[in-house]
Design a protein around this motif. Structure first.
Motif, mmCIF file in Angstrom:
data_model
loop_
_atom_site.group_PDB
_atom_site.id
_atom_site.type_symbol
_atom_site.label_atom_id
_atom_site.label_comp_id
_atom_site.label_asym_id
_atom_site.label_seq_id
_atom_site.Cartn_x
_atom_site.Cartn_y
_atom_site.Cartn_z
ATOM 1 N N ASP A 154 0.885 -1.203 -0.088
ATOM 2 C CA ASP A 154 -0.060 0.016 0.121
ATOM 3 C C ASP A 154 0.805 1.346 -0.012
ATOM 4 O OD1 ASP A 154 -1.956 -1.724 0.415
ATOM 5 O OD2 ASP A 154 -2.513 -1.454 2.333
ATOM 6 N N ALA A 155 1.932 1.323 0.869
ATOM 7 C CA ALA A 155 2.684 2.443 1.161
ATOM 8 C C ALA A 155 3.455 2.596 -0.126
ATOM 9 C CB ALA A 155 3.624 2.424 2.306
ATOM 10 N N ILE B 110 8.391 3.567 2.183
ATOM 11 C CA ILE B 110 8.376 4.704 1.696
ATOM 12 C C ILE B 110 9.842 4.980 1.476
ATOM 13 C CG2 ILE B 110 8.365 7.274 2.076
ATOM 14 C CD1 ILE B 110 5.614 6.330 1.364
ATOM 15 N N TRP C 33 4.738 1.088 7.132
ATOM 16 C CA TRP C 33 4.699 2.097 5.909
ATOM 17 C C TRP C 33 5.705 2.780 5.754
ATOM 18 C CZ3 TRP C 33 -0.276 2.914 3.613
ATOM 19 C CH2 TRP C 33 -0.550 4.194 2.800
ATOM 20 N N TYR C 34 6.451 3.215 6.667
ATOM 21 C CA TYR C 34 7.804 3.985 6.598
ATOM 22 C C TYR C 34 8.819 3.321 5.982
ATOM 23 C CZ TYR C 34 5.067 7.229 9.733
ATOM 24 O OH TYR C 34 4.149 8.217 10.150
#
Length: 490
Positions: A57-58, A185, A181-182
């Motif tokens: 997702d991220a 990224i 998530w991070y």
């Protein structure tokens, strides 16, 4: 909904001879999950695979950050056309979250998760090979559907394959979505950095295609290992009345060998079944307060984070007036050292301190950082540059420790199994809509107000704090799944 549990019956001699746990209702399955998995079980692997979906997702949402200009140049797009291509994934995510929440509760976590992975594979390959902007925009929209569908099902897996208390409890497992998530990224930044270094100048136009196409790789990996480790949520299966199936899942994935008491199971109360009307249940009774709190936290977190983090390359380049390479490195370092580390710290300490306390602390960090950035303005000296970067770091640290980690904790653990999918889906639908608005408004407001835009962004953490002090709801350590069979706590 309030119903009584199935009555206990006197144990028979056969019961006494068989020391295995006995399942008489869905509540018994939930209680076994709450105690924790046996050593050597597959439960942690299931959690890791669910987090793999969050990683996708991220990654897919952030993968286009450094390729928009190349796409606009290759397809001769106007600013409007560029905006439509860039935002297509967000519009898909809004629709996907609403539909995904319902289907996660209706047909089960496993089926939705597996179907979702194919969205990622097909869309990523289509993006990489897109011959024109229409195909690219359509593929990004389909990818957005996958992103929107995935979070409700991933959060359900994380909540329903975790213990209730202690280290690695439900709140900690759900909060793991944040560092994941991070990390995604950061991987996208690292890929950009690596490809930027190795691609010849005359092939730099391939950069965005390679970055988008890479998203198919982890999705294919998840598809390949699904049959070995993934299972349906035992709590969801039990809520559907399939106690035998739930017992099989507990044995296969949780390492717990339980037996079903068929006579008691036949008279056990059934949980609320999935329907579109369950979205309305989120806005009634005790769930209304929780829904309001979770929604405000999600929207405030999304608005502020998108404005700062997705605008981070622009902010850093304006502060430092350096090259693209310096901007990429600075963005990567800030995300890894502060947002990612803050998320890991939050996962570790949330069982002790609670999601409410950590979210309050995180919002205070962000409010102070944004006010500081607004006061500093555009740095004129080296010392002011250092102060401004420190404020950005504080903002990202607050995001990781507080609302970044626990926006999903409030969204996932405010509702029992029967409402978890629609609860997260509803939350993500509104959050994605807010995200779209913030991504549109930030460059407009930034151009008009300069660094004074931080005064506007500071309203978001302030709103989050107001909501938290108005609704003192602590989801960590509370057995919310029991609310499918008894009255919820106020």
């Amino acid at each position: 909904m309030s119903v009584s549990l199935a009555p206990e019956r006197a144990p028979s001699p056969a019961d006494a001879a068989d020391a295995r746990p006995v399942i008489r209702s869905a509540a018994d399955v939930s209680a076994l999950v709450n105690r924790g998995a046996a050593l050597g079980s597959d439960a942690r692997i299931v959690v890791a695979i669910a987090l793999g979906g969050v990683f996708l997702d991220a990654y897919d949402l952030g993968a286009l950050a450094f390729g928009v200009k190349d796409i606009a140049r290759e397809f001769s797009l106007t600013s409007t056309g560029t905006g439509l291509v860039a935002s297509a994934i967000t519009f898909g995510a809004i629709i996907g979250a609403f539909l995904g929440g319902y289907f996660t509760d209706k047909v089960g976590r496993y089926r939705v998760f597996m179907a979702d992975m194919f969205f990622f594979v097909i869309a990523a390959i289509a993006c990489a090979l897109a011959p024109n902007a229409w195909v690219l925009g359509g593929a990004r929209f389909v990818m957005g559907l996958g992103v929107g569908i995935d979070l409700p099902v991933a959060m359900a897996f994380l909540a329903e394959f975790s213990r209730l208390q202690g280290r690695g409890n439900k709140a900690a497992r759900v909060a793991m979505w944040c560092p994941t998530w991070y990390a995604a990224i950061s991987v996208s930044y690292l890929l950009v950095l690596g490809l930027y270094a190795v691609l010849p100048a005359h092939q730099s136009g391939l950069l965005w295609r390679l970055i988008l196409g890479f998203g198919a790789v982890p999705a294919i990996a998840i598809i390949l290992i699904r049959s070995r480790y993934m299972s349906e949520s035992p709590v969801w299966a039990a809520n559907q009345g399939d106690l035998t199936g739930a017992a099989d899942i507990l044995k296969r994935s949780y390492g717990i060998d339980a037996r079903v008491d068929a006579p008691a199971a036949a008279s056990a109360p059934k949980a609320r079944r999935a329907s579109w009307s369950n979205y309305g249940a989120l806005l009634r009774g005790v769930y209304l307060r929780r829904t309001v709190l979770a929604t405000v936290i999600a929207i405030a977190s999304s608005f502020a984070y998108n404005a700062v983090a997705f605008g981070l390359p622009v902010i850093i380049s304006s502060f430092l007036a350096q090259s693209v390479l310096t901007t990429i490195l600075a963005s990567l370092a800030l995300n890894l050292c502060f947002a990612f580390v803050g998320g890991l710290v939050s996962v570790r300490i949330v069982p002790k301190f609670g999601a409410w306390n950590l979210t309050v602390i995180g919002y205070f960090f962000q409010l102070a950082a944004l006010v500081g950035l607004a006061i500093v303005g555009k740095p004129a000296t080296g010392a002011q540059v250092v102060i401004a970067i420190a404020f950005l770091a504080a903002f990202l640290l607050g995001q990781g420790i507080g609302p970044g980690s626990h926006s999903m904790t409030f969204a996932s653990l405010s509702y029992p199994t029967s409402l978890r999918g629609v609860g997260v889906g509803f939350n993500q639908t509104l959050m994605r809509a807010s995200s779209t608005v913030s991504l549109f408004l930030f460059p407009v407001l930034s151009a008009a107000l300069g660094t004074k835009v931080f005064w506007i962004i500071a309203v978001a953490p302030l709103a989050g704090l107001v909501a938290l002090f108005a609704v003192r709801w602590e989801p960590s350590g509370y057995d919310v799944d029991a609310e499918d069979f008894q009255s919820p706590r106020a």
